[in-house]
Design a protein around this motif. Structure first.
Motif, PDB file in Angstrom:
ATOM      1  N   ASP A 287     -19.430  -6.099   2.142  1.00 56.28           N
ATOM      2  CA  ASP A 287     -18.171  -6.570   2.720  1.00 56.28           C
ATOM      3  C   ASP A 287     -16.970  -6.186   1.862  1.00 56.28           C
ATOM      4  N   SER A 288     -17.179  -5.973   0.569  1.00 50.82           N
ATOM      5  CA  SER A 288     -16.057  -5.794  -0.346  1.00 50.82           C
ATOM      6  C   SER A 288     -15.799  -4.335  -0.697  1.00 50.82           C
ATOM      7  N   ASN A 289     -16.351  -3.407   0.068  1.00 51.72           N
ATOM      8  CA  ASN A 289     -16.213  -1.994  -0.270  1.00 51.72           C
ATOM      9  C   ASN A 289     -15.008  -1.307   0.357  1.00 51.72           C
ATOM     10  N   LEU A 290     -14.203  -2.071   1.135  1.00 49.30           N
ATOM     11  CA  LEU A 290     -13.047  -1.445   1.768  1.00 49.30           C
ATOM     12  C   LEU A 290     -12.007  -1.067   0.718  1.00 49.30           C
ATOM     13  N   PRO A 291     -11.371   0.073   0.868  1.00 49.06           N
ATOM     14  CA  PRO A 291     -10.366   0.509  -0.115  1.00 49.06           C
ATOM     15  C   PRO A 291      -9.047  -0.237   0.064  1.00 49.06           C
ATOM     16  N   VAL A 292      -8.193  -0.151  -0.939  1.00 53.91           N
ATOM     17  CA  VAL A 292      -6.883  -0.808  -0.892  1.00 53.91           C
ATOM     18  C   VAL A 292      -6.064  -0.276   0.281  1.00 53.91           C
ATOM     19  N   ARG A 293      -6.205   1.032   0.559  1.00 58.29           N
ATOM     20  CA  ARG A 293      -5.443   1.618   1.662  1.00 58.29           C
ATOM     21  C   ARG A 293      -5.755   0.899   2.975  1.00 58.29           C
ATOM     22  N   SER A 294      -7.024   0.505   3.170  1.00 56.76           N
ATOM     23  CA  SER A 294      -7.408  -0.216   4.379  1.00 56.76           C
ATOM     24  C   SER A 294      -6.673  -1.549   4.467  1.00 56.76           C
ATOM     25  N   PHE A 295      -6.548  -2.224   3.315  1.00 59.93           N
ATOM     26  CA  PHE A 295      -5.820  -3.498   3.264  1.00 59.93           C
ATOM     27  C   PHE A 295      -4.359  -3.302   3.674  1.00 59.93           C
ATOM     28  N   VAL A 296      -3.731  -2.251   3.155  1.00 54.33           N
ATOM     29  CA  VAL A 296      -2.327  -1.982   3.458  1.00 54.33           C
ATOM     30  C   VAL A 296      -2.146  -1.663   4.941  1.00 54.33           C
ATOM     31  N   PHE A 297      -3.019  -0.826   5.478  1.00 59.00           N
ATOM     32  CA  PHE A 297      -2.925  -0.479   6.900  1.00 59.00           C
ATOM     33  C   PHE A 297      -3.100  -1.713   7.780  1.00 59.00           C
ATOM     34  N   LEU A 298      -4.076  -2.579   7.414  1.00 57.79           N
ATOM     35  CA  LEU A 298      -4.335  -3.782   8.190  1.00 57.79           C
ATOM     36  C   LEU A 298      -3.083  -4.656   8.283  1.00 57.79           C
ATOM     37  N   TRP A 299      -2.432  -4.885   7.143  1.00 55.10           N
ATOM     38  CA  TRP A 299      -1.269  -5.776   7.139  1.00 55.10           C
ATOM     39  C   TRP A 299      -0.024  -5.104   7.687  1.00 55.10           C
ATOM     40  N   ASN A 300       0.018  -3.806   7.658  1.00 53.89           N
ATOM     41  CA  ASN A 300       1.107  -3.116   8.369  1.00 53.89           C
ATOM     42  C   ASN A 300       0.967  -3.324   9.877  1.00 53.89           C
ATOM     43  N   ASP A 301      -0.277  -3.249  10.367  1.00 55.70           N
ATOM     44  CA  ASP A 301      -0.520  -3.467  11.796  1.00 55.70           C
ATOM     45  C   ASP A 301      -0.205  -4.899  12.207  1.00 55.70           C
ATOM     46  N   LEU A 302      -0.412  -5.849  11.286  1.00 53.31           N
ATOM     47  CA  LEU A 302      -0.218  -7.257  11.600  1.00 53.31           C
ATOM     48  C   LEU A 302       1.194  -7.757  11.315  1.00 53.31           C
ATOM     49  N   SER A 346      -1.330 -13.532 -14.415  1.00 54.57           N
ATOM     50  CA  SER A 346      -1.632 -12.309 -15.175  1.00 54.57           C
ATOM     51  C   SER A 346      -0.460 -11.339 -15.084  1.00 54.57           C
ATOM     52  N   PRO A 347       0.576 -11.544 -15.901  1.00 52.99           N
ATOM     53  CA  PRO A 347       1.747 -10.668 -15.851  1.00 52.99           C
ATOM     54  C   PRO A 347       1.410  -9.206 -16.106  1.00 52.99           C
ATOM     55  N   ALA A 348       0.289  -8.984 -16.771  1.00 60.30           N
ATOM     56  CA  ALA A 348      -0.065  -7.611 -17.125  1.00 60.30           C
ATOM     57  C   ALA A 348      -0.743  -6.866 -15.996  1.00 60.30           C
ATOM     58  N   VAL A 349      -1.024  -7.571 -14.868  1.00 58.88           N
ATOM     59  CA  VAL A 349      -1.682  -6.901 -13.750  1.00 58.88           C
ATOM     60  C   VAL A 349      -0.809  -5.747 -13.274  1.00 58.88           C
ATOM     61  N   ALA A 350      -1.414  -4.587 -13.167  1.00 59.64           N
ATOM     62  CA  ALA A 350      -0.639  -3.399 -12.791  1.00 59.64           C
ATOM     63  C   ALA A 350      -0.128  -3.534 -11.373  1.00 59.64           C
ATOM     64  N   ARG A 351       1.152  -3.246 -11.162  1.00 54.68           N
ATOM     65  CA  ARG A 351       1.732  -3.215  -9.838  1.00 54.68           C
ATOM     66  C   ARG A 351       1.643  -1.791  -9.323  1.00 54.68           C
ATOM     67  N   VAL A 352       0.714  -1.586  -8.369  1.00 56.72           N
ATOM     68  CA  VAL A 352       0.483  -0.235  -7.878  1.00 56.72           C
ATOM     69  C   VAL A 352       1.652   0.190  -7.013  1.00 56.72           C
ATOM     70  N   SER A 353       2.165   1.358  -7.233  1.00 60.68           N
ATOM     71  CA  SER A 353       3.319   1.829  -6.477  1.00 60.68           C
ATOM     72  C   SER A 353       2.923   2.210  -5.059  1.00 60.68           C
ATOM     73  N   THR A 354       3.900   2.159  -4.163  1.00 63.61           N
ATOM     74  CA  THR A 354       3.673   2.558  -2.782  1.00 63.61           C
ATOM     75  C   THR A 354       3.199   4.000  -2.720  1.00 63.61           C
ATOM     76  N   ARG A 355       3.725   4.789  -3.623  1.00 64.49           N
ATOM     77  CA  ARG A 355       3.362   6.201  -3.623  1.00 64.49           C
ATOM     78  C   ARG A 355       1.888   6.395  -3.938  1.00 64.49           C
ATOM     79  N   SER A 356       1.382   5.651  -4.909  1.00 60.26           N
ATOM     80  CA  SER A 356      -0.023   5.820  -5.269  1.00 60.26           C
ATOM     81  C   SER A 356      -0.953   5.311  -4.179  1.00 60.26           C
ATOM     82  N   LEU A 357      -0.521   4.273  -3.438  1.00 54.09           N
ATOM     83  CA  LEU A 357      -1.356   3.756  -2.378  1.00 54.09           C
ATOM     84  C   LEU A 357      -1.479   4.733  -1.235  1.00 54.09           C
ATOM     85  N   SER A 358      -0.483   5.591  -1.073  1.00 56.16           N
ATOM     86  CA  SER A 358      -0.491   6.496   0.068  1.00 56.16           C
ATOM     87  C   SER A 358      -1.286   7.763  -0.189  1.00 56.16           C
ATOM     88  N   ARG A 359      -1.767   7.902  -1.423  1.00 57.18           N
ATOM     89  CA  ARG A 359      -2.525   9.128  -1.729  1.00 57.18           C
ATOM     90  C   ARG A 359      -3.897   9.105  -1.086  1.00 57.18           C
TER      91      ARG A 359
END
Length: 359
Positions: A287-302, A346-359
């Motif tokens: 269940d947990s193998n979906l990539p981050v891109r899938s998460f972004v697409f899902l919430w864009n649709d919603l 966790s302030p140190a958690v990396a904030r992934v850029s929109t650009r990197s998510l779209s790759r």
């Protein structure tokens, strides 16, 4: 003659039935209805007041007249208010009739809606079994009976048309919601007083939408307080309700009515589904193998999905469908709170850029 509670079935001359001007619009295809009645019979009588004023069945009556029917069976409906009887009997030349206030219109709308829904359900039942043999005229033919799932919407639209001249019923339903709170003796007296105040504001020209929103916020807040104080509730629900109450109370002076209502609804939903979220099935590795891109697409649709539906959806969802929605909502809220906690702690958690998510 036959009778049921509130009704007596009688034979009446068709010319003795009085039709108010509010019935003489939007009759639709009378030819098709007349042909259907001629073939299958009138499965259910039209409804009139004791003095012969038409309540329900303008299309059926027009079709029967077209067929040359002189006498017909009618339902004589007792218990109709004087205000509704006057409204139904209103004629075009009655130019001096009193304009209804919003609360008066809502009261009559509720009564008409009940009568129309009652009539439509009788037609639905009659259409299932068809006309009895030897009873060629006994409510519209089977082909014109409203489906069960559309009866409420039909009754609302027709009732609004009769009372206000338009099919829009949202404002009338909102006022009726407030009137229902005032009349509900099972509710806390303080809530009933608040609803009375809101109705007074509406009568003096206040916004119906704003009054409805404020009252829904108060009801949600009251339910949160009740859940938080109920020792019979699971600890998770009581804790979530208490936290929700605190959040809503703290936001009362800083948030708009719209934001406050949304906050209260979300807090109540979170509290009610607290145990569901806790007991939700844990994700398996698959269940947990979906990539981050899938998460972004899902919430864009919603994005802003709640703007795509109106209140009508409530009457069309089954209990199972609503439970599925509640369970998904509970899991979503639990996931969001867990992710929010991780980001905040966790302030140190990396904030992934929109650009990197779209790759």
């Amino acid at each position: 003659m036959t009778s049921t509670p509130g009704h007596i079935e009688l034979e009446r001359s068709i010319d003795s039935i009085r039709i108010g001007s509010r019935h003489r619009t939007d009759l639709g295809d009378i030819d098709a209805l007349a042909a259907s009645i001629e073939k299958q019979g009138l499965l259910q009588p039209i409804t009139v007041t004791p003095d012969g004023t038409l309540v329900c069945g303008a299309r059926r009556l027009a079709a029967l007249r077209q067929l040359g029917v002189r006498k017909l069976n009618v339902w004589v409906r007792s218990g109709i208010s004087d205000g509704l009887a006057q409204l139904l009997a209103e004629q075009d030349d009655n130019a001096l009739h009193k304009t209804l206030s919003p609360t008066e219109a809502a009261t009559l709308y509720r009564e008409v809606k009940m009568l129309l829904a009652e009539d439509a359900r009788r037609r639905q039942i009659a259409s299932r079994f068809g006309a009895k043999k030897g009873t060629p005229q006994s409510d519209g033919a089977a082909t014109v009976a409203a489906p069960v799932t559309s009866l409420d919407g039909y009754a609302r639209a027709r009732a609004a048309l009769l009372v206000t001249g338009t099919r829009s019923y949202t404002t009338l339903e909102r006022i009726g919601y407030l009137q229902g709170i005032v009349a509900d003796e099972n509710l806390d007296e303080a809530l009933r007083r608040l609803a009375t105040i809101e109705l007074d504001l509406i009568s003096n020209g206040g916004s119906v939408t704003a009054a409805h929103r404020r009252m829904k916020t108060q009801l949600a807040f009251a339910e949160l307080e009740q859940l938080a104080a109920d020792a019979a509730q699971p600890a998770l629900i009581r804790h979530a309700a208490s936290a929700g109450t605190s959040r809503v109370h703290a936001a009362e002076t800083t948030q708009s009515d719209i934001e406050l209502e949304q906050l209260a609804r979300e807090a109540l939903s979170r509290a009610k589904t607290a145990t569901k979220a806790k007991n939700a099935r844990p994700a398996t590795p698959n269940d947990s193998n979906l990539p981050v891109r899938s998460f972004v697409f899902l919430w864009n649709d919603l994005r802003e999905w709640w703007l795509r539906y109106d209140d009508e959806i409530v009457s069309q969802l089954t209990d199972e469908q609503w439970d599925q929605f509640e369970a998904t909502l509970a899991g979503t809220i639990a996931f969001a709170e867990r992710m929010r906690s991780l980001r905040d702690d966790s302030p140190a958690v990396a904030r992934v850029s929109t650009r990197s998510l779209s790759r």
